[in-house]
Design an enzyme around this catalytic site. Structure first.
Site, PDB file in Angstrom:
ATOM      1  N   HIS A 199       3.965   2.698  -5.292  1.00  0.00           N
ATOM      2  CA  HIS A 199       4.326   1.330  -5.668  1.00  0.00           C
ATOM      3  C   HIS A 199       5.803   1.032  -5.435  1.00  0.00           C
ATOM      4  O   HIS A 199       6.170  -0.070  -5.049  1.00  0.00           O
ATOM      5  CB  HIS A 199       3.945   1.060  -7.124  1.00  0.00           C
ATOM      6  N   GLU A 441     -17.016  -1.411  13.220  1.00  0.00           N
ATOM      7  CA  GLU A 441     -16.218  -0.198  13.034  1.00  0.00           C
ATOM      8  C   GLU A 441     -17.045   1.067  13.222  1.00  0.00           C
ATOM      9  O   GLU A 441     -16.563   2.164  12.973  1.00  0.00           O
ATOM     10  CB  GLU A 441     -15.515  -0.217  11.679  1.00  0.00           C
ATOM     11  N   ASP A 465     -11.487   2.689  11.389  1.00  0.00           N
ATOM     12  CA  ASP A 465     -12.735   3.453  11.348  1.00  0.00           C
ATOM     13  C   ASP A 465     -13.358   3.609  12.726  1.00  0.00           C
ATOM     14  O   ASP A 465     -13.934   4.651  13.033  1.00  0.00           O
ATOM     15  CB  ASP A 465     -13.744   2.770  10.411  1.00  0.00           C
ATOM     16  N   CYS A 512      -8.751  -6.356  12.678  1.00  0.00           N
ATOM     17  CA  CYS A 512      -8.001  -6.237  11.421  1.00  0.00           C
ATOM     18  C   CYS A 512      -7.560  -4.805  11.115  1.00  0.00           C
ATOM     19  O   CYS A 512      -7.026  -4.534  10.052  1.00  0.00           O
ATOM     20  CB  CYS A 512      -8.829  -6.788  10.262  1.00  0.00           C
TER      21      CYS A 512
HETATM   22  C1  PEP Z   1     -10.690  -0.497   9.578  1.00  0.00           C
HETATM   23  O1  PEP Z   1     -11.506   0.420   9.443  1.00  0.00           O
HETATM   24  O2  PEP Z   1     -10.029  -0.677  10.619  1.00  0.00           O
HETATM   25  C2  PEP Z   1     -10.427  -1.434   8.477  1.00  0.00           C
HETATM   26  C3  PEP Z   1      -9.678  -2.502   8.658  1.00  0.00           C
HETATM   27  O3  PEP Z   1     -10.955  -1.148   7.270  1.00  0.00           O
HETATM   28  P1  PEP Z   1     -10.425   0.002   6.264  1.00  0.00           P
HETATM   29  O4  PEP Z   1      -9.091   0.453   6.777  1.00  0.00           O
HETATM   30  O5  PEP Z   1     -10.373  -0.649   4.939  1.00  0.00           O
HETATM   31  O6  PEP Z   1     -11.491   1.031   6.374  1.00  0.00           O
HETATM   32 MG    MG Z   2     -12.919   0.375   7.835  1.00  0.00          MG
END
Ligand code: PEP
Ligand code: MG
Length: 590
Positions: A199, A441, A465, A512
């Site tokens: 944090h 993913e 992922d 993302c």
């Molecule tokens: C990903 O897998 O790229 C993702 C955005 O999800 P997380 O990092 O939460 O698994």
């Molecule tokens: Mg993911």
């Protein structure tokens, strides 16, 4: 003595982990907390009832301290960090924890300090052994609570008064320590312990204060008042810098400050490529309070709200009402832009207390995300109900994690239908149309993207992922991390396949994962046809700056060249060269 002084004044260069960018030059303020060893505490007592009373008094005192830390934080920083103190307070409200401490005191006749030290150390160890860095670093919050309770029980106080601009050096800083210092005097943080997602580091980044974690015991070795330099870009720590070194770093500091001022101007500029192509930049958040940052950085909405924190912060299942309030407020604040709520992605390396996958050999291939939700309809439907109700208050999209088949989507739709029927029956309002998307993913989802497009409204590529599953490399395993590389042509071909499926079906595609913020990857992704990026809100200005430098045509040529290449290394280096040749001042962008 003379020699000692000479050694003390000699310039010493060390390296640590950079956790918040920037350069700090200044005098050290040593913030020493007291390590209390359990063996030094009186173990047994004659009157356990008295100890239980003392413990409860200490809890009350710590709750007060957290409230005043929250108030101090609000005064200096607004609401930005309030949730951190609330979640620490929630921990002190946890019935199971209180019962464990009571049992330790009453059944073993332990003193209150001994019981606190024992039980909270066990909790810390539980978290510290988790694979996931986020949860591992929550262990620091529990350690902080333990210290606070012990200080209160043993009557110890601390001094947060900085007499002038200083670099705070400590073994470990807790969120409440961090906010008690006068912001105007903090130049930087150097701690022995912590990490990128502790944090204190999160706060430092939020406040744009340079911070470095040294990873050993520097706080015990550095002399108070000595001068040091922290390089929060690469993690360098310089003790007793020479006048020459100070000049060099001052120049770098000015350059960076200038760069940041210029970068902040990007926030107000349109997100378009050099040749005028509109690119949408959205934000990833884990906590609702981050919406402030999302707005400050002018993101076009939230592309990923990881809702696991809502479940894990509470330590027990949040009620539909609690979830509704969180989603509603976030949706209201970001409207008319979308709030993309990802349904819980538990399992893998994030577990709920009573739903652990301890007996699973391969938790990342196991009972995770949508698989967990479809098997636990009560939990899943409660979240869907909260999301549907909140839909009335903004522009909510639903995103499903770890999809690998059409069946998972159709089953989810059935649950959604059930929830809609239940709400209608009760006369509770929800929006008729809520876009439903899926994370791409898994290799299966990317392969099936063309088919899945018939069942969903949008795709969001999760490269974190996707890289793990395409390359069969556990994303949390340091031993194999050197081969975890999204530039690997196999991973890139799955990304390209998804973008193409989106284009053909007219379904929007967002990316993302962390790859969206890798400077050298941005032109490549543009060349592949990606038009929506979602990322940590603080990185939006950087990515926007990059986007505005490049034109789509040359990015497409880059992608054509990359398609001919065979290895991750070759591709990554080619992208770096391309980036370099277009970006003259690389220093803070790469
Ligand atoms: C990903 O897998 O790229 C993702 C955005 O999800 P997380 O990092 O939460 O698994
Ligand atoms: Mg993911």
């Amino acid at each position: 003595m003379k020699n000692k002084t000479q050694v003390q004044n000699k310039e010493i260069i060390l390296s640590g982990q950079a956790v918040s960018p920037g350069i700090a030059i200044g005098k050290v303020y040593l913030f020493r907390t007291l390590k209390i060893n359990i063996h030094e505490l009186q173990a047994e007592v004659e009157d356990p009832k008295l100890e239980w009373g003392l413990f409860n008094k200490a809890v009350k005192k710590v709750v007060k301290q957290l409230d005043s830390a929250k108030a101090a934080s609000q005064k200096q920083y607004g609401d930005e960090f309030s949730e951190i103190f609330e979640s620490q307070k929630a921990f002190l409200d946890d019935i199971t924890l209180l019962e464990e401490i009571q049992q330790e005191i009453e059944l073993s006749a332990s003193s209150a300090p001994f019981a606190v030290s024992k039980i909270l150390s066990e909790k810390t160890n539980h978290f510290i052994n988790m694979e996931n860095t986020y949860f591992r670093e929550r262990a620091y919050d529990i350690m902080d609570l333990k210290q606070k309770l012990l200080y209160s029980l043993l009557g110890i106080d601390f001094n947060y008064n900085l007499s002038g601009p200083s670099i705070v050096v400590a073994d470990l800083l807790s969120p409440s320590d961090t906010v008690q210092f006068n912001r105007n005097f903090i130049l930087g943080f150097l701690t022995d312990q912590g990490g990128k997602t502790s944090h204190a580091a999160i706060m430092a980044r939020g406040l744009q204060i340079p911070a470095v974690v040294n990873g050993y015991t520097l706080s015990k070795l550095i002399a108070p008042e000595s001068t040091i330099i922290l390089d929060g870009f690469v993690g360098t720590i310089i003790i007793n810098p020479s006048a020459e070194t100070i000049d060099r770093y001052r120049a770098l500091q000015e350059e960076h400050e200038h760069f940041n001022r210029e970068l902040q101007k990007e926030v107000a500029l349109p997100s378009v490529t050099k040749d005028g192509r509109q690119i949408s930049l959205m934000a990833n958040i884990e906590f609702a309070h981050e919406i402030n940052d999302v707005k400050k950085n002018k993101a076009e909405g939230v592309g990923l709200f990881r809702t696991e924190s809502v479940f894990i912060e509470k330590k027990e299942l949040p009620t539909e009402e609690e979830q509704f309030e969180i989603y509603k407020q976030a949706a209201e604040q970001i409207a008319p832009y979308p709030l993309t709520i990802r349904t819980i992605d538990l399992g893998g390396d994030k577990f709920l207390e009573n739903y652990s996958a301890e007996d699973e050999q391969n938790p990342f291939l196991g009972w995770r995300a949508i698989r967990f939700c479809l098997d636990e309809p009560d939990i899943f439907k409660e979240q869907l109900r909260a999301i549907l109700r909140a839909s009335m208050f903004g522009n909510i999209h639903i995103l499903l994690p770890m999809i690998s088949s059409v069946d998972e989507v159709t089953q989810t739709k059935e649950y959604l239908e059930e929830v809609r029927r239940e709400l209608t029956k009760k006369g509770i309002a929800f929006k008729g149309v809520i876009p439903l998307g899926i994370m791409i993913e898994t290799p299966a989802a990317a392969m099936l993207a063309g088919i899945l497009a018939d069942y969903v409204d949008f795709f969001s590529i999760g490269t974190n992922d996707l890289t793990q599953y395409v390359l069969a490399i556990d994303r949390t395993n340091d031993r194999v991390s050197k081969s975890y590389n999204t530039f690997n042509p196999a991973v890139l071909s799955f990304i390209a396949k998804t973008i193409e499926a989106g284009r053909l079906s007219g379904k929007p595609v967002t990316l993302c994962g962390e790859y969206a913020t890798v400077s050298e990857a941005v032109p490549l992704l543009l060349g592949m046809g990606l038009r929506v990026f979602s990322m940590n809100p603080h990185l939006i200005a950087k990515v926007k700056k990059i986007i505005r430098i490049f034109d789509i045509k040359s990015c497409e040529t880059l992608y054509e060249e990359v398609k001919e290449m065979h290895t991750a290394r070759e591709i990554e280096q080619h992208c770096q060269r391309f980036f370099k040749s277009n970006v003259p001042d690389l220093k803070f962008l790469s």
